[in-house]
Design a protein around this motif. Sequence first.
Motif, PDB file in Angstrom:
ATOM      1  N   THR A  20       0.834  -1.205   0.000  1.00  0.00           N
ATOM      2  CA  THR A  20       0.000   0.000   0.000  1.00  0.00           C
ATOM      3  C   THR A  20       0.870   1.258   0.000  1.00  0.00           C
ATOM      4  O   THR A  20       0.502   2.269  -0.612  1.00  0.00           O
ATOM      5  CB  THR A  20      -0.943   0.010   1.209  1.00  0.00           C
ATOM      6  N   GLU A  21       2.002   1.202   0.658  1.00  0.00           N
ATOM      7  CA  GLU A  21       2.920   2.347   0.635  1.00  0.00           C
ATOM      8  C   GLU A  21       3.394   2.635  -0.785  1.00  0.00           C
ATOM      9  O   GLU A  21       3.390   3.783  -1.243  1.00  0.00           O
ATOM     10  CB  GLU A  21       4.129   2.072   1.533  1.00  0.00           C
ATOM     11  N   LYS A  22       3.799   1.584  -1.494  1.00  0.00           N
ATOM     12  CA  LYS A  22       4.308   1.775  -2.852  1.00  0.00           C
ATOM     13  C   LYS A  22       3.239   2.343  -3.777  1.00  0.00           C
ATOM     14  O   LYS A  22       3.522   3.207  -4.612  1.00  0.00           O
ATOM     15  CB  LYS A  22       4.833   0.447  -3.406  1.00  0.00           C
ATOM     16  N   HIS A 143     -10.174  -4.677  -7.547  1.00  0.00           N
ATOM     17  CA  HIS A 143      -8.805  -4.962  -7.991  1.00  0.00           C
ATOM     18  C   HIS A 143      -8.308  -6.232  -7.317  1.00  0.00           C
ATOM     19  O   HIS A 143      -8.378  -6.368  -6.094  1.00  0.00           O
ATOM     20  CB  HIS A 143      -7.895  -3.771  -7.645  1.00  0.00           C
ATOM     21  N   CYS A 144      -7.806  -7.174  -8.106  1.00  0.00           N
ATOM     22  CA  CYS A 144      -7.248  -8.428  -7.597  1.00  0.00           C
ATOM     23  C   CYS A 144      -5.774  -8.519  -7.970  1.00  0.00           C
ATOM     24  O   CYS A 144      -5.368  -8.078  -9.056  1.00  0.00           O
ATOM     25  CB  CYS A 144      -7.981  -9.631  -8.182  1.00  0.00           C
ATOM     26  N   ASP A 145      -4.995  -9.125  -7.084  1.00  0.00           N
ATOM     27  CA  ASP A 145      -3.555  -9.272  -7.303  1.00  0.00           C
ATOM     28  C   ASP A 145      -3.191 -10.702  -7.694  1.00  0.00           C
ATOM     29  O   ASP A 145      -2.021 -10.987  -7.922  1.00  0.00           O
ATOM     30  CB  ASP A 145      -2.804  -8.860  -6.022  1.00  0.00           C
ATOM     31  N   GLY A 146      -4.169 -11.601  -7.758  1.00  0.00           N
ATOM     32  CA  GLY A 146      -3.869 -12.989  -8.097  1.00  0.00           C
ATOM     33  C   GLY A 146      -4.998 -13.614  -8.882  1.00  0.00           C
ATOM     34  O   GLY A 146      -6.155 -13.206  -8.784  1.00  0.00           O
ATOM     35  N   ARG A 147      -4.660 -14.628  -9.641  1.00  0.00           N
ATOM     36  CA  ARG A 147      -5.668 -15.304 -10.440  1.00  0.00           C
ATOM     37  C   ARG A 147      -6.706 -15.994  -9.552  1.00  0.00           C
ATOM     38  O   ARG A 147      -7.877 -16.088  -9.907  1.00  0.00           O
ATOM     39  CB  ARG A 147      -5.002 -16.338 -11.350  1.00  0.00           C
ATOM     40  N   ASN A 148      -6.241 -16.497  -8.400  1.00  0.00           N
ATOM     41  CA  ASN A 148      -7.175 -17.190  -7.510  1.00  0.00           C
ATOM     42  C   ASN A 148      -8.218 -16.230  -6.941  1.00  0.00           C
ATOM     43  O   ASN A 148      -9.413 -16.551  -6.866  1.00  0.00           O
ATOM     44  CB  ASN A 148      -6.426 -17.919  -6.396  1.00  0.00           C
ATOM     45  N   TYR A 167      -1.177  -6.811 -10.802  1.00  0.00           N
ATOM     46  CA  TYR A 167      -0.238  -7.156  -9.740  1.00  0.00           C
ATOM     47  C   TYR A 167       0.261  -5.897  -9.027  1.00  0.00           C
ATOM     48  O   TYR A 167       0.318  -4.811  -9.613  1.00  0.00           O
ATOM     49  CB  TYR A 167       0.946  -7.929 -10.309  1.00  0.00           C
ATOM     50  N   PHE A 168       0.625  -6.050  -7.765  1.00  0.00           N
ATOM     51  CA  PHE A 168       1.245  -4.925  -7.060  1.00  0.00           C
ATOM     52  C   PHE A 168       2.624  -4.615  -7.646  1.00  0.00           C
ATOM     53  O   PHE A 168       3.055  -3.474  -7.675  1.00  0.00           O
ATOM     54  CB  PHE A 168       1.373  -5.231  -5.561  1.00  0.00           C
ATOM     55  N   GLY A 169       3.299  -5.642  -8.105  1.00  0.00           N
ATOM     56  CA  GLY A 169       4.562  -5.455  -8.806  1.00  0.00           C
ATOM     57  C   GLY A 169       5.739  -5.197  -7.884  1.00  0.00           C
ATOM     58  O   GLY A 169       5.601  -4.881  -6.708  1.00  0.00           O
ATOM     59  N   VAL A 170       6.923  -5.343  -8.451  1.00  0.00           N
ATOM     60  CA  VAL A 170       8.181  -5.119  -7.745  1.00  0.00           C
ATOM     61  C   VAL A 170       8.989  -4.086  -8.518  1.00  0.00           C
ATOM     62  O   VAL A 170       9.060  -4.134  -9.752  1.00  0.00           O
ATOM     63  CB  VAL A 170       8.986  -6.432  -7.623  1.00  0.00           C
ATOM     64  N   TYR A 356       6.662  -3.232 -11.330  1.00  0.00           N
ATOM     65  CA  TYR A 356       5.859  -2.312 -10.504  1.00  0.00           C
ATOM     66  C   TYR A 356       5.304  -1.139 -11.309  1.00  0.00           C
ATOM     67  O   TYR A 356       4.108  -0.825 -11.232  1.00  0.00           O
ATOM     68  CB  TYR A 356       6.748  -1.831  -9.354  1.00  0.00           C
ATOM     69  N   TYR A 357       6.130  -0.481 -12.094  1.00  0.00           N
ATOM     70  CA  TYR A 357       5.687   0.716 -12.816  1.00  0.00           C
ATOM     71  C   TYR A 357       4.641   0.370 -13.879  1.00  0.00           C
ATOM     72  O   TYR A 357       3.667   1.105 -14.065  1.00  0.00           O
ATOM     73  CB  TYR A 357       6.888   1.422 -13.446  1.00  0.00           C
ATOM     74  N   ARG A 358       4.839  -0.734 -14.544  1.00  0.00           N
ATOM     75  CA  ARG A 358       3.857  -1.142 -15.562  1.00  0.00           C
ATOM     76  C   ARG A 358       2.508  -1.476 -14.926  1.00  0.00           C
ATOM     77  O   ARG A 358       1.451  -1.107 -15.447  1.00  0.00           O
ATOM     78  CB  ARG A 358       4.403  -2.351 -16.330  1.00  0.00           C
ATOM     79  N   GLU A 359       2.539  -2.146 -13.762  1.00  0.00           N
ATOM     80  CA  GLU A 359       1.291  -2.519 -13.098  1.00  0.00           C
ATOM     81  C   GLU A 359       0.577  -1.300 -12.521  1.00  0.00           C
ATOM     82  O   GLU A 359      -0.652  -1.196 -12.593  1.00  0.00           O
ATOM     83  CB  GLU A 359       1.563  -3.552 -12.007  1.00  0.00           C
ATOM     84  N   MET A 360       1.328  -0.355 -11.945  1.00  0.00           N
ATOM     85  CA  MET A 360       0.700   0.842 -11.375  1.00  0.00           C
ATOM     86  C   MET A 360       0.071   1.709 -12.462  1.00  0.00           C
ATOM     87  O   MET A 360      -0.949   2.377 -12.227  1.00  0.00           O
ATOM     88  CB  MET A 360       1.715   1.649 -10.571  1.00  0.00           C
ATOM     89  N   LYS A 361       0.636   1.683 -13.668  1.00  0.00           N
ATOM     90  CA  LYS A 361       0.010   2.409 -14.772  1.00  0.00           C
ATOM     91  C   LYS A 361      -1.376   1.842 -15.080  1.00  0.00           C
ATOM     92  O   LYS A 361      -2.289   2.576 -15.484  1.00  0.00           O
ATOM     93  CB  LYS A 361       0.901   2.339 -16.015  1.00  0.00           C
TER      94      LYS A 361
END
Length: 376
Positions: A20-22, A143-148, A167-170, A356-361
């Motif tokens: 959440t911080e990111k 918003h979901c971060d996983g397929r499950n 994804y939240f991404g790295v 991370y940057y691609r997912e946040m976009k």
Amino acid sequence: MGEGRDGMRICYLATWTASTEKMAKYFAKRGNEVHFITFDAPIYDYDPEEVVVHDLRRSGGSPIHRKLLNSVLYRTIRARQEINRIQPDIIHSHYVTEYGIIGLFLRRHPFVLSVWGSDILIDLKGRMGPLILQALRAADHVHCDGRNTYQAVIEQGIRPPKVSLIYFGVDTGIFRPDPPDEGRLGEEAGPVKRIISTRMHRPIFDVGTLIEAIPLVLKDYPDARFTIVGGGPLRETFMETAKKTGIDEVTDFPGIVPNSHLPHLLNAADIYVSTSLSDSGLAISTAEAMACGLPVIITDFGDNANWVEENKNGFVIPARSPQALAEKIVYLCKHPLEREQIGMNNWLKISEEYNYYREMKKIAVVYSYLMNGGGK
């Protein structure tokens, strides 16, 4: 949906975690006014930078008073007071069982809801289930971060474009392998191999299985060393167990480590382990380890089997199996070439598929879509 927009006033309702911080900082750095309302202790100390944190924690004297302060009704009233002052363009709640229900009762829109795993996979089946379902249906976007978790939401009758898998991404500019002369690779000739876990010390993450596996590992590979990062209600129990079983001399418990320091610890390690009993998608901690070039040994939950192919990215093992965990740790300790190739595979995989940057976009596109009247 478009390319996203900035200049918004965004309000998050969530616990202050690495994820959440990111997300909050990403949108603050894009020129948005970002507020963060929380009722929980942060996982680690706040470093809000451009984010305005509204820490609404209160302590009460009597058990009844404490129960009142932790009630959904009280928290909703306090959150509404702050939101009336902030007047956000978007409200984004994380974790349905707590902040998603608060978001439901606020009745403000656009309302984005992030599911985290246990809220939709476990809590939905319990006494909070009806409220969780109402929150999912009231949200303008889930918003979901996983397929499950994505599939679990769809099973409740919520369909795209109202639900997304993002994804939240790295941040692979921060979480990456050190050059060979700075970290793990430069010490490859030495027999000592370090195994790291970065999950919190709570029952759901079952770090106790790793503690039980350590003596088994040492029987076959005495030069193994362990770093067990994290805090929580079970930390003292784990440390006491380590002392009683005589593994404390080869096991470090550094406590909760700021996210900024994790790349250093990961690059000082050779193998990453996660013994979690529940995950939504690929756990951020696992993805961070993979981004740093570590082979991973993780339990068969969430999307783990989709991300970790046997002997290519590491190993997926049964839950609560110290023996299986120990066997895979020993294998990787004794096979340096395979270990390094797996680590390189993981760095490439995360760089290409979990950026991370691609997912946040993609989250920014969701916000823009809702701000332009989508989802109604």
